[in-house]
Design a protein around this motif. Sequence first.
Motif, mmCIF file in Angstrom:
data_model
loop_
_atom_site.group_PDB
_atom_site.id
_atom_site.type_symbol
_atom_site.label_atom_id
_atom_site.label_comp_id
_atom_site.label_asym_id
_atom_site.label_seq_id
_atom_site.Cartn_x
_atom_site.Cartn_y
_atom_site.Cartn_z
ATOM 1 N N ARG A 113 -28.277 -27.915 70.094
ATOM 2 C CA ARG A 113 -26.902 -27.611 70.494
ATOM 3 C C ARG A 113 -25.964 -27.756 69.298
ATOM 4 N N MET A 114 -26.176 -28.800 68.507
ATOM 5 C CA MET A 114 -25.347 -28.988 67.317
ATOM 6 C C MET A 114 -25.510 -27.838 66.332
ATOM 7 N N GLY A 115 -26.718 -27.280 66.288
ATOM 8 C CA GLY A 115 -26.952 -26.150 65.400
ATOM 9 C C GLY A 115 -26.000 -25.004 65.667
ATOM 10 N N GLY A 116 -25.537 -24.898 66.905
ATOM 11 C CA GLY A 116 -24.577 -23.864 67.256
ATOM 12 C C GLY A 116 -23.191 -24.111 66.689
ATOM 13 N N TRP A 117 -22.958 -25.320 66.178
ATOM 14 C CA TRP A 117 -21.665 -25.641 65.573
ATOM 15 C C TRP A 117 -21.641 -25.352 64.076
ATOM 16 N N LEU A 118 -22.771 -24.918 63.510
ATOM 17 C CA LEU A 118 -22.842 -24.669 62.077
ATOM 18 C C LEU A 118 -22.218 -23.338 61.702
ATOM 19 N N ALA A 119 -21.569 -23.324 60.556
ATOM 20 C CA ALA A 119 -21.112 -22.068 59.975
ATOM 21 C C ALA A 119 -22.319 -21.339 59.384
ATOM 22 N N PRO A 120 -22.234 -20.027 59.208
ATOM 23 C CA PRO A 120 -23.324 -19.330 58.521
ATOM 24 C C PRO A 120 -23.625 -19.983 57.173
ATOM 25 N N GLY A 121 -24.903 -20.243 56.923
ATOM 26 C CA GLY A 121 -25.308 -20.925 55.712
ATOM 27 C C GLY A 121 -25.213 -22.442 55.787
ATOM 28 N N GLY A 122 -24.767 -22.965 56.937
ATOM 29 C CA GLY A 122 -24.571 -24.401 57.087
ATOM 30 C C GLY A 122 -25.869 -25.172 57.272
ATOM 31 N N HIS A 123 -25.778 -26.478 57.072
ATOM 32 C CA HIS A 123 -26.937 -27.360 57.169
ATOM 33 C C HIS A 123 -26.686 -28.468 58.195
ATOM 34 N N LEU A 124 -27.695 -28.758 58.978
ATOM 35 C CA LEU A 124 -27.719 -29.942 59.832
ATOM 36 C C LEU A 124 -28.840 -30.827 59.304
ATOM 37 N N MET A 125 -28.521 -32.066 58.943
ATOM 38 C CA MET A 125 -29.547 -32.969 58.438
ATOM 39 C C MET A 125 -29.293 -34.366 58.998
ATOM 40 N N ALA B 93 -21.536 -43.193 51.281
ATOM 41 C CA ALA B 93 -22.488 -42.658 50.298
ATOM 42 C C ALA B 93 -22.219 -41.193 49.988
ATOM 43 N N LEU B 94 -21.589 -40.483 50.915
ATOM 44 C CA LEU B 94 -21.308 -39.060 50.721
ATOM 45 C C LEU B 94 -19.852 -38.788 50.343
ATOM 46 N N ARG C 145 -28.986 -49.384 55.747
ATOM 47 C CA ARG C 145 -28.233 -48.975 54.548
ATOM 48 C C ARG C 145 -29.119 -48.167 53.598
ATOM 49 N N ASP C 146 -30.352 -48.622 53.415
ATOM 50 C CA ASP C 146 -31.273 -47.912 52.523
ATOM 51 C C ASP C 146 -31.559 -46.503 53.038
ATOM 52 N N ILE C 147 -31.747 -46.378 54.345
ATOM 53 C CA ILE C 147 -32.042 -45.068 54.935
ATOM 54 C C ILE C 147 -30.839 -44.137 54.780
ATOM 55 N N ALA C 148 -29.640 -44.661 54.974
ATOM 56 C CA ALA C 148 -28.435 -43.845 54.817
ATOM 57 C C ALA C 148 -28.292 -43.360 53.382
ATOM 58 N N GLN C 149 -28.585 -44.220 52.422
ATOM 59 C CA GLN C 149 -28.467 -43.824 51.018
ATOM 60 C C GLN C 149 -29.505 -42.774 50.644
ATOM 61 N N ALA C 150 -30.715 -42.906 51.197
ATOM 62 C CA ALA C 150 -31.744 -41.903 50.929
ATOM 63 C C ALA C 150 -31.365 -40.560 51.547
ATOM 64 N N LEU C 151 -30.802 -40.594 52.747
ATOM 65 C CA LEU C 151 -30.343 -39.351 53.381
ATOM 66 C C LEU C 151 -29.220 -38.727 52.564
ATOM 67 N N ALA C 152 -28.304 -39.539 52.081
ATOM 68 C CA ALA C 152 -27.198 -39.018 51.280
ATOM 69 C C ALA C 152 -27.707 -38.303 50.025
ATOM 70 N N ALA C 153 -28.754 -38.845 49.414
ATOM 71 C CA ALA C 153 -29.316 -38.207 48.225
ATOM 72 C C ALA C 153 -29.891 -36.833 48.566
ATOM 73 N N ARG C 154 -30.535 -36.723 49.728
ATOM 74 C CA ARG C 154 -31.082 -35.417 50.137
ATOM 75 C C ARG C 154 -29.955 -34.435 50.433
ATOM 76 N N ILE C 155 -28.916 -34.912 51.075
ATOM 77 C CA ILE C 155 -27.792 -34.037 51.395
ATOM 78 C C ILE C 155 -27.090 -33.571 50.121
ATOM 79 N N ALA C 156 -26.960 -34.460 49.142
ATOM 80 C CA ALA C 156 -26.282 -34.105 47.885
ATOM 81 C C ALA C 156 -26.995 -32.985 47.140
ATOM 82 N N ALA C 157 -28.300 -32.813 47.433
ATOM 83 C CA ALA C 157 -29.080 -31.767 46.766
ATOM 84 C C ALA C 157 -28.967 -30.410 47.458
#
Length: 246
Positions: free
Chosen positions: A129-141, A60-61, A26-38
């Motif tokens: 492979r997942m990177g190929g599913w991103l839209a231009p400007g998209g993020h994989l985290m 969290a997101l 749970r703690d790791i998920a919340q920390a990841l969510a904070a990075r994604i929110a930025a």
Amino acid sequence: MNVPRESIARAFAGAADYDGNARIQRDIAQALAARIAALALPRRPRVLEIGCGTGFLTQALAGLGGDWLVTDLSPEMLERCRARLGEDAHRRFAVLDGEYGDPGGGPFDLICSSLAVQWFDDAPRALARMGGWLAPGGHLMVTTLGPGSFAQWREAHAAEGLAAGTPRFTPVAAFGDFAVTAENRIERHDDPLAFLRALKAIGAHAADAGHRPLSPGQLRRTLARFAQSGCEVTYEVVTCHLHRAR
């Protein structure tokens, strides 16, 4: 990683008390969510989550809004996530093998995952492979576990001339195409049996393929060695980030 898919799905399907034992997850998920929110994301991002589990990261997101495709290998885990979040016209749920399946519905502005890709056979290749599913400007985290995880448990085995059944986690250097950070988190348990019960409760006890279970005597000696370490367990948390150019 070399753990059979059916073993992984079966272990997580039986993790009825996941939420009550998955403190560090749970703690790791919340920390990841904070990075994604930025991150700089669109006002209504198209989001794909891989390996949602019971929904720590999804919840969290929730403030991101947008249109979500929430997936997991385990139908049982997916239903627990659905029950946590509730029904929403902008949130779909689907059973998906994140490494080998095709989610459809892309491209995505955000692909995210908390502590799921360590179960993949080849995590760097799958993430590429997942990177190929991103839209231009998209993020994989995503977060995953590095080889420093469960070091104390492996050392207790090694002291008895044994090999632990913990999965073989991908070295950090193998994620060379991503922006990668790593940090150690420590979880403490009251005693060795509490550690084993917690692993089983969260479905993380599936052993590496080919591992031979310990005899009762070997297990007793290994648990005694582990107790001498203070029943601490290291999680090497690896965060991988890929930003697709516009």
